[in-house]
Design a protein around this motif. Sequence first.
Motif, PDB file in Angstrom:
ATOM      1  N   LEU A 109      31.370 -48.535 -45.394  1.00 25.28           N
ATOM      2  CA  LEU A 109      31.113 -47.365 -46.240  1.00 25.28           C
ATOM      3  C   LEU A 109      29.813 -47.537 -47.018  1.00 25.28           C
ATOM      4  CD1 LEU A 109      34.556 -46.290 -47.769  1.00 25.28           C
ATOM      5  CD2 LEU A 109      33.084 -44.976 -46.245  1.00 25.28           C
ATOM      6  N   GLY A 110      29.567 -48.758 -47.506  1.00 31.27           N
ATOM      7  CA  GLY A 110      28.311 -49.016 -48.210  1.00 31.27           C
ATOM      8  C   GLY A 110      27.104 -48.768 -47.333  1.00 31.27           C
ATOM      9  N   ALA A 111      27.157 -49.240 -46.084  1.00 27.78           N
ATOM     10  CA  ALA A 111      26.047 -49.025 -45.148  1.00 27.78           C
ATOM     11  C   ALA A 111      25.882 -47.542 -44.841  1.00 27.78           C
ATOM     12  CB  ALA A 111      26.289 -49.820 -43.867  1.00 27.78           C
ATOM     13  N   THR A 112      26.993 -46.819 -44.694  1.00 30.65           N
ATOM     14  CA  THR A 112      26.924 -45.383 -44.390  1.00 30.65           C
ATOM     15  C   THR A 112      26.314 -44.610 -45.547  1.00 30.65           C
ATOM     16  OG1 THR A 112      28.896 -45.602 -42.986  1.00 30.65           O
ATOM     17  CG2 THR A 112      28.286 -43.388 -43.683  1.00 30.65           C
ATOM     18  N   VAL A 113      26.704 -44.941 -46.773  1.00 30.62           N
ATOM     19  CA  VAL A 113      26.123 -44.287 -47.948  1.00 30.62           C
ATOM     20  C   VAL A 113      24.628 -44.594 -48.030  1.00 30.62           C
ATOM     21  CG1 VAL A 113      26.083 -44.323 -50.479  1.00 30.62           C
ATOM     22  CG2 VAL A 113      28.264 -44.204 -49.269  1.00 30.62           C
ATOM     23  N   TRP A 114      24.257 -45.836 -47.766  1.00 30.45           N
ATOM     24  CA  TRP A 114      22.848 -46.252 -47.850  1.00 30.45           C
ATOM     25  C   TRP A 114      21.982 -45.475 -46.863  1.00 30.45           C
ATOM     26  CZ3 TRP A 114      19.402 -49.273 -44.712  1.00 30.45           C
ATOM     27  CH2 TRP A 114      18.288 -49.795 -45.399  1.00 30.45           C
ATOM     28  N   VAL A 115      22.529 -45.181 -45.688  1.00 26.14           N
ATOM     29  CA  VAL A 115      21.758 -44.479 -44.654  1.00 26.14           C
ATOM     30  C   VAL A 115      21.817 -42.971 -44.850  1.00 26.14           C
ATOM     31  CG1 VAL A 115      21.622 -43.972 -42.188  1.00 26.14           C
ATOM     32  CG2 VAL A 115      21.945 -46.316 -42.957  1.00 26.14           C
ATOM     33  N   PHE A 116      23.011 -42.387 -44.906  1.00 26.39           N
ATOM     34  CA  PHE A 116      23.144 -40.930 -44.864  1.00 26.39           C
ATOM     35  C   PHE A 116      23.011 -40.278 -46.233  1.00 26.39           C
ATOM     36  CE2 PHE A 116      24.960 -42.262 -40.894  1.00 26.39           C
ATOM     37  CZ  PHE A 116      24.604 -41.257 -40.013  1.00 26.39           C
ATOM     38  N   GLN A 117      23.474 -40.926 -47.281  1.00 23.97           N
ATOM     39  CA  GLN A 117      23.403 -40.319 -48.608  1.00 23.97           C
ATOM     40  C   GLN A 117      22.122 -40.692 -49.339  1.00 23.97           C
ATOM     41  OE1 GLN A 117      27.101 -40.292 -50.983  1.00 23.97           O
ATOM     42  NE2 GLN A 117      25.883 -40.979 -52.717  1.00 23.97           N
ATOM     43  N   SER A 118      21.689 -41.944 -49.189  1.00 25.78           N
ATOM     44  CA  SER A 118      20.472 -42.389 -49.876  1.00 25.78           C
ATOM     45  C   SER A 118      19.208 -42.116 -49.078  1.00 25.78           C
ATOM     46  CB  SER A 118      20.574 -43.886 -50.196  1.00 25.78           C
ATOM     47  OG  SER A 118      21.699 -44.149 -51.008  1.00 25.78           O
ATOM     48  N   GLY A 119      19.352 -41.859 -47.758  1.00 29.43           N
ATOM     49  CA  GLY A 119      18.205 -41.429 -46.970  1.00 29.43           C
ATOM     50  C   GLY A 119      17.399 -42.527 -46.325  1.00 29.43           C
ATOM     51  N   HIS A 120      17.942 -43.746 -46.213  1.00 28.39           N
ATOM     52  CA  HIS A 120      17.211 -44.805 -45.531  1.00 28.39           C
ATOM     53  C   HIS A 120      17.385 -44.680 -44.014  1.00 28.39           C
ATOM     54  CE1 HIS A 120      17.997 -46.445 -49.618  1.00 28.39           C
ATOM     55  NE2 HIS A 120      16.763 -46.880 -49.496  1.00 28.39           N
ATOM     56  N   LEU A 121      16.373 -45.123 -43.273  1.00 26.48           N
ATOM     57  CA  LEU A 121      16.386 -45.117 -41.799  1.00 26.48           C
ATOM     58  C   LEU A 121      16.496 -43.708 -41.217  1.00 26.48           C
ATOM     59  CD1 LEU A 121      18.783 -48.136 -41.074  1.00 26.48           C
ATOM     60  CD2 LEU A 121      16.320 -48.171 -41.428  1.00 26.48           C
ATOM     61  N   SER A 144      27.389 -39.241 -38.113  1.00 23.40           N
ATOM     62  CA  SER A 144      27.841 -40.121 -39.195  1.00 23.40           C
ATOM     63  C   SER A 144      29.103 -40.883 -38.797  1.00 23.40           C
ATOM     64  CB  SER A 144      28.079 -39.307 -40.473  1.00 23.40           C
ATOM     65  OG  SER A 144      29.069 -38.314 -40.266  1.00 23.40           O
ATOM     66  N   ILE A 145      30.015 -40.244 -38.063  1.00 25.73           N
ATOM     67  CA  ILE A 145      31.222 -40.937 -37.609  1.00 25.73           C
ATOM     68  C   ILE A 145      30.853 -42.070 -36.660  1.00 25.73           C
ATOM     69  CG2 ILE A 145      33.326 -40.713 -36.229  1.00 25.73           C
ATOM     70  CD1 ILE A 145      33.639 -37.900 -37.336  1.00 25.73           C
ATOM     71  N   GLY A 146      29.952 -41.782 -35.704  1.00 27.30           N
ATOM     72  CA  GLY A 146      29.518 -42.809 -34.762  1.00 27.30           C
ATOM     73  C   GLY A 146      28.882 -43.995 -35.455  1.00 27.30           C
ATOM     74  N   PHE A 147      28.025 -43.726 -36.450  1.00 29.47           N
ATOM     75  CA  PHE A 147      27.367 -44.813 -37.171  1.00 29.47           C
ATOM     76  C   PHE A 147      28.379 -45.642 -37.950  1.00 29.47           C
ATOM     77  CE2 PHE A 147      25.558 -46.562 -41.049  1.00 29.47           C
ATOM     78  CZ  PHE A 147      24.477 -47.271 -40.564  1.00 29.47           C
ATOM     79  N   ALA A 148      29.266 -44.967 -38.691  1.00 24.30           N
ATOM     80  CA  ALA A 148      30.232 -45.686 -39.526  1.00 24.30           C
ATOM     81  C   ALA A 148      31.140 -46.566 -38.673  1.00 24.30           C
ATOM     82  CB  ALA A 148      31.056 -44.690 -40.340  1.00 24.30           C
ATOM     83  N   LEU A 149      31.594 -46.051 -37.532  1.00 26.28           N
ATOM     84  CA  LEU A 149      32.473 -46.840 -36.669  1.00 26.28           C
ATOM     85  C   LEU A 149      31.714 -47.982 -36.000  1.00 26.28           C
ATOM     86  CD1 LEU A 149      34.678 -44.077 -34.978  1.00 26.28           C
ATOM     87  CD2 LEU A 149      35.337 -45.698 -36.752  1.00 26.28           C
ATOM     88  N   ALA A 150      30.486 -47.733 -35.571  1.00 25.02           N
ATOM     89  CA  ALA A 150      29.706 -48.784 -34.917  1.00 25.02           C
ATOM     90  C   ALA A 150      29.426 -49.936 -35.885  1.00 25.02           C
ATOM     91  CB  ALA A 150      28.394 -48.214 -34.368  1.00 25.02           C
TER      92      ALA A 150
END
Length: 728
Positions: free
Chosen positions: A537-549, A637-643
Amino acid sequence: MWLLLLALIGSLGLSLAGPVSKNLTVPGIESQQAQSLLRQKMPEAAGGTMRIVVAAPQGATLDAENAKAAVGRGLAAAARVPGVVHVTDPYKSQTLSPDRTIAFADVQFRDAADEIPDTAKDALAGSLAPARDAGLQVEYGGSVMDPDTEVGGPAEIVGVVVAFAVLAVALGSLIAAGLPLLTALIGVGIGVLGVQFIANAVEMTSTATVLALMIGLAVGIDYALFILARHREQLADPDTDVEESAARATATAGSAVVFAGATVIIALAALAVTGVPFLTVMGLAAAATVLLAVLIAVTLVPALLGLLGERLRPRAPKTNRRKDTTWSLVWARTVTRKPLLVLLAGTLGLLAVAMPAKDLRLGLPSHASQPATTTQHKSYDLLTKGFGPGFNATLTAVVDTSRIPAIDREAALGRLATSLDRVPGLTRVGTPIPNSDTTLAAIPVIPATGPDDKATTDLVAHLRDLKAGAARDGATLYIAGATAAAIDVSAKLADALPLFIAIIVILALALLTIAFRSVLVPLKAVAGFLLSIAASLGATVWVFQSGHLNGLLDIPTAGPVTAFLPVLLIGVLFGLAMDYEVFLVSRMREHFQHTRDADEAVTHGVAASGRVVTAAALIMVAVFGGFVFNHDPIIKSIGFALAIGVFIDAFIVRMTLVPAAMALLGHRAWTLPRWLDRITPDVDVEGTNLPQPPAKTIASATERTPDPADHSQVLSSNVTPTSGVTRG
């Protein structure tokens, strides 16, 4: 029989596929109550809406006569499209930007957004041809333009190709590598096409089909791989009979597959406790596909093992390479050499990755999250440029005035509109629009901030605080609209999250206690699972909510995390984490049951299952990772979070922290209080109580001097569980 079932379900699913819905609604939430009231008393305002956004070319304005004429002809043609009940005129309603370069017109349909046929959308797009011919830019937004979810693109296919490559390397045979893919595709075909057929009777979202495909493909490959790998490990002994090996692989690895699959099925079915119908349907659809994968693993896979026979027997190695030179055994010894240090370092590292999760915000993707080349994203940007971000987050104050005397209704609506206008954070409050008998009114409300902004969520709460004042006049106030619905769905799912986590944790403790007849092993497994969830969840927030990568992953804009992703991630990742826990720790317990050596059991368990667990995890990451490049923001986002979740759980938690923790626990890991031991059923996942192998295998085993490092000889022999003496 499986092929006949695939043909039957496939023909039904392809020829009689039911409709899928794009509405992620939840009965009982305020915005849904308002929508139902509009549909009942003001149907002309409850249908789908298409917003046509027109922009003048550089250096020109929409006040030019040719522009006015072109827009007028286009909107007149739009009003004649079947199903359209009303089209606004931007020049009469003054929906032009201050610099007169951007305008929008709303097209109101009679039917709901997901019931509008593609022919009507195409006709609307064609009706604005005069405006495009005049050099104007025309883009489309609104609820009618919510895009369909599509799968099967190049990215998903690449994921399957990578999975095949991993299988080929892990198994050292193209024939063996093709078998898990074949069985997984049969299971996914039956599952997905069955879901499409059932959509005739049950409201099904497009996301449910994609989730069934995603989960079914991943677990289908993995379950077949676990049984096939055990079969080939046993066939490494040239004296082992193919039928006997297939039976024992099914009795050992197959038992673990049934147990692990049951955890995935129960976890996905437990999504029903959220009280969210579309999430319940998604969970049940995915659970049915996993059930198919389990049934195929213990029936179709053994049938294919018999059909392929000797072709699956691994080639004899050219050199007598000892078992203790394998990387998995070296890794196990490295991890268990300083277990406390490994455990602390791994835990602190995962907690650091999990830190962004404390800022988690939930929502549903707006058109801003669509690819930048789509008309939905372009219309969103034009509206933001011309009118401000709030025009993409339009709210509707729905007022039920049926309990107010007819003569007083207009005055009550005026007072409410004044109260709305005083709420900070609003750009505009429109004129109340009553229905035919004036018992219901809709008031358009434009926020100053966009649909993904936290300030908009706070604004909706402030607007709903006006209910008490409206009630004093005898009116009932609802705040509705797509943005309000997304906020309500997110709040509903956030409220359901603690209960769902509690159910999953209790379920894990119960299942693992039964599987391993231990108290500490389940506690350790649950702690590792919670770490995996927090880190992913931390990685998902960092990418999709914070806008990294964003550039690397083709994410057009940062925004809240999809509202149902945490619940879905917990359910799916719990099942997959328990898969790896069962397959890894069951080999440790198997060796401990044979030798009573706790330290050696840890290294042996990792050595025996490290290769296959690594391959299985890489396959999962490849399959889920393929969906990261899907254009749909929810699927992405589902694919990223699960991967990322599978990667963290398999390689950091199960392959690193679990051996370290087991080494620290030693013999204590395998203890169970007497009272609990008496009531805990013995499921024998490891196949300890299997009957003796046929005489041929026994006789041949006694003729050879066993190599202490050759664990395959120990695994293929029958033992007395408590004596630690191997009988050949």
